[in-house]
Design an enzyme around this catalytic site. Structure first.
Site, PDB file in Angstrom:
ATOM      1  N   ASP A 150      29.657  67.515   6.968  1.00  0.00           N
ATOM      2  CA  ASP A 150      30.255  67.104   8.214  1.00  0.00           C
ATOM      3  C   ASP A 150      29.424  67.142   9.488  1.00  0.00           C
ATOM      4  O   ASP A 150      29.568  67.615  10.646  1.00  0.00           O
ATOM      5  CB  ASP A 150      31.442  68.101   8.674  1.00  0.00           C
ATOM      6  CG  ASP A 150      32.339  67.494   9.932  1.00  0.00           C
ATOM      7  OD1 ASP A 150      32.232  66.413  10.368  1.00  0.00           O
ATOM      8  OD2 ASP A 150      33.505  68.182  10.148  1.00  0.00           O
TER       9      ASP A 150
ATOM     10  N   HIS B  59      30.374  63.048   3.841  1.00  0.00           N
ATOM     11  CA  HIS B  59      30.980  63.317   5.063  1.00  0.00           C
ATOM     12  C   HIS B  59      29.944  63.428   6.273  1.00  0.00           C
ATOM     13  O   HIS B  59      29.502  64.573   6.647  1.00  0.00           O
ATOM     14  CB  HIS B  59      32.048  64.510   5.067  1.00  0.00           C
ATOM     15  CG  HIS B  59      32.790  64.652   6.098  1.00  0.00           C
ATOM     16  ND1 HIS B  59      34.007  65.046   6.508  1.00  0.00           N
ATOM     17  CD2 HIS B  59      32.614  64.291   7.634  1.00  0.00           C
ATOM     18  CE1 HIS B  59      34.544  64.956   7.551  1.00  0.00           C
ATOM     19  NE2 HIS B  59      33.786  64.541   8.518  1.00  0.00           N
TER      20      HIS B  59
ATOM     21  N   HIS C 133      28.245  61.882  10.231  1.00  0.00           N
ATOM     22  CA  HIS C 133      28.590  61.450  11.359  1.00  0.00           C
ATOM     23  C   HIS C 133      26.922  60.730  11.863  1.00  0.00           C
ATOM     24  O   HIS C 133      26.397  61.407  12.038  1.00  0.00           O
ATOM     25  CB  HIS C 133      29.193  61.930  12.690  1.00  0.00           C
ATOM     26  CG  HIS C 133      30.344  62.488  12.168  1.00  0.00           C
ATOM     27  ND1 HIS C 133      31.515  61.836  12.216  1.00  0.00           N
ATOM     28  CD2 HIS C 133      31.166  63.619  11.554  1.00  0.00           C
ATOM     29  CE1 HIS C 133      32.808  62.155  11.955  1.00  0.00           C
ATOM     30  NE2 HIS C 133      32.486  63.613  11.442  1.00  0.00           N
ATOM     31  N   LEU C 134      26.981  59.482  11.785  1.00  0.00           N
ATOM     32  CA  LEU C 134      25.713  58.960  12.121  1.00  0.00           C
ATOM     33  C   LEU C 134      25.501  58.366  13.649  1.00  0.00           C
ATOM     34  O   LEU C 134      24.739  58.134  14.140  1.00  0.00           O
ATOM     35  CB  LEU C 134      24.967  57.580  11.272  1.00  0.00           C
ATOM     36  CG  LEU C 134      24.881  58.217   9.935  1.00  0.00           C
ATOM     37  CD1 LEU C 134      24.535  57.059   8.921  1.00  0.00           C
ATOM     38  CD2 LEU C 134      23.660  59.173   9.912  1.00  0.00           C
TER      39      LEU C 134
HETATM   40 ZN   LIG Z   1      37.204  65.662  10.552  1.00  0.00          ZN
END
Ligand SMILES: [Zn+2]
Length: 424
Positions: free
Chosen positions: A306, A61, A63-64
């Site tokens: 995350d 999980h 985010h890039l």
């Molecule tokens: Zn989420």
């Protein structure tokens, strides 16, 4: 080129190994494990004295931010941050701009990752076009293009029928549907956990029920369809309890939590530090205890990061308008080690939840030091204490509530596909 990693303590839950071993890497592959001092000659030796040598961590999980939000993070900087944190595989969420809901975006991500990435990148496609919750994406084509799972992360799929269909397809194609559990009506306008603190601070709260009603719904839909459900970022005691009950009933669900949900509570937001603003929000002591209990008894399978990097300007504004998210990939393992220090789980369980288990859920051949596997290895000095300094993050996102914390566990070297990255 061959590398011999000597004198380390190898912990590889996938092979149930915990002890002194030397590891031989040849090119991009692991050639074999040997008793300490018995490894063959190699072109280069890496001394891992006093360190744990483990499979490179797998984050399911991340985010890039690329394409679209390159001012927050790029595939290049995000994967540099990953290896800095001991990760060698990251699965990137589709809430980019444009959304990864079609194969041209998937292909762009994979091309960029192969050209500029420091570690393996596995795209997660959106469940619905534009993450709008209305129309399923072309799942089969996206899988063929290289997507390993589906999620509308950042948003839920509010329409239960569409979620049902997605889960039915997940069973056919054997890929997970990762659910961001949030009832948008219940959470509307909320910025922190709903309770005494939100009242005291005059901020709109997000009730725990906003997460829990969706966890309940998705567990029922998972039971109905026999699909592959994975619950993202579990933050409440109620969610832990429902997932535990569901597993006891034989429902094949998996779940993750993130370091911030077992490390800090809603009290951290009392200074209006927007770096503590995250979705789902930080909860209470009681929830933190429940999450630790869930990690301990296996209800929560995975620790994911995350990792949500933001630009200073997205966070440096009034609490209500600041962006949600924590840049977490460089502190995840050290925060995980605190669970070991507190004897919530042992080191093998921690590594398991950050390597072979997420790898298995995502269907990857990663997270193991088995002979023939990719040479993805992290070397960590678990006793070395470091002060978190976000200015030194490899990530462009400096948004961390852990800045200034003293944490034990310093990643000294990460080997990703045979390439050695090392730090002081
Ligand atoms: Zn989420």
């Amino acid at each position: 080129m061959s590398i011999l990693i000597r004198n380390g303590k190898v912990i590889d839950p996938s092979q149930n190994i915990s002890g002194p071993r030397d590891i031989l890497v040849e090119g991009k592959k692991i050639k074999g494990l040997f008793p300490r001092g018995k490894g063959p000659e190699a072109d280069k030796t890496v001394d891992a004295s006093g360190c744990i040598v483990m499979p490179g961590l797998v984050d399911m999980h991340t985010h890039l931010r690329e394409p679209g939000d390159e001012y927050k993070e790029t595939i290049k900087t995000g994967t540099m941050a990953a290896v800095r944190g001991g990760f060698t595989s990251v699965c990137c969420m589709p809430n980019t701009n444009p959304v990864n809901d079609n194969i041209s975006v998937t292909e762009f991500i994979l091309k960029k990752a192969s050209e500029e990435g420091s570690c393996a990148v596995y795209p997660i496609a959106a469940i619905t076009t534009g993450q709008e919750g209305e129309m399923l994406t072309e799942l089969e084509a996206l899988i063929k293009a290289g997507c390993v799972a589906f999620s509308d992360d950042g948003r839920p799929v509010m329409n239960s029928l569409i979620m049902r269909r997605a889960l039915e397809y997940s069973k056919i194609f054997g890929v997970p549907i990762i659910s961001h559990c949030e009832d948008l009506e219940l959470s509307e306008g909320g910025v922190i956990n709903e309770g005494l603190i939100s009242t005291m601070m005059g901020l709109k709260g997000i009730p725990k029920a906003a997460e829990e009603v969706m966890v309940a719904r998705d567990l029922l839909l998972c039971e109905l369809t026999g699909g592959r459900l994975h619950i993202a970022h579990v933050s409440t005691d109620g969610s832990v309890n429902m997932i535990r009950d569901a597993k006891a009933r034989g429902i094949k669900v998996t779940a993750e939590t993130c370091p911030h949900y077992f490390s800090i509570t809603e009290e951290s937001v009392m200074g209006y530090d927007t770096n503590c603003k995250v979705n789902p929000p930080l909860r209470t002591d009681r929830d933190v205890s429940a999450i630790k209990g869930g990690l301990k008894d296996g209800t929560i399978d995975v620790i994911a990061t995350d990792h949500a990097p933001h630009h200073y300007d997205d966070k440096n504004r009034e609490f209500d308008n600041a962006a949600f998210g924590i840049s977490g990939i460089e502190t995840a393992f050290a925060l995980g080690l605190r669970l070991v220090q507190e004897e919530v789980i042992d080191i093998k369980e921690l590594i398991e939840k950050m390597t072979i288990v997420p790898s298995g859920i995502m269907g990857l051949s990663k997270g193991t030091l088995q002979k023939g596997a990719d040479a993805d290895i992290a070397i960590v000095d678990a006793g070395r204490e470091l002060t978190v300094n976000t200015d030194k993050f490899s990530s462009m996102g400096k948004n961390s509530p852990f800045n200034g914390w003293s944490l034990k566990g310093s990643v000294r070297k990460t080997i990703s596909m045979g390439k050695v990255h090392e730090w002081e």
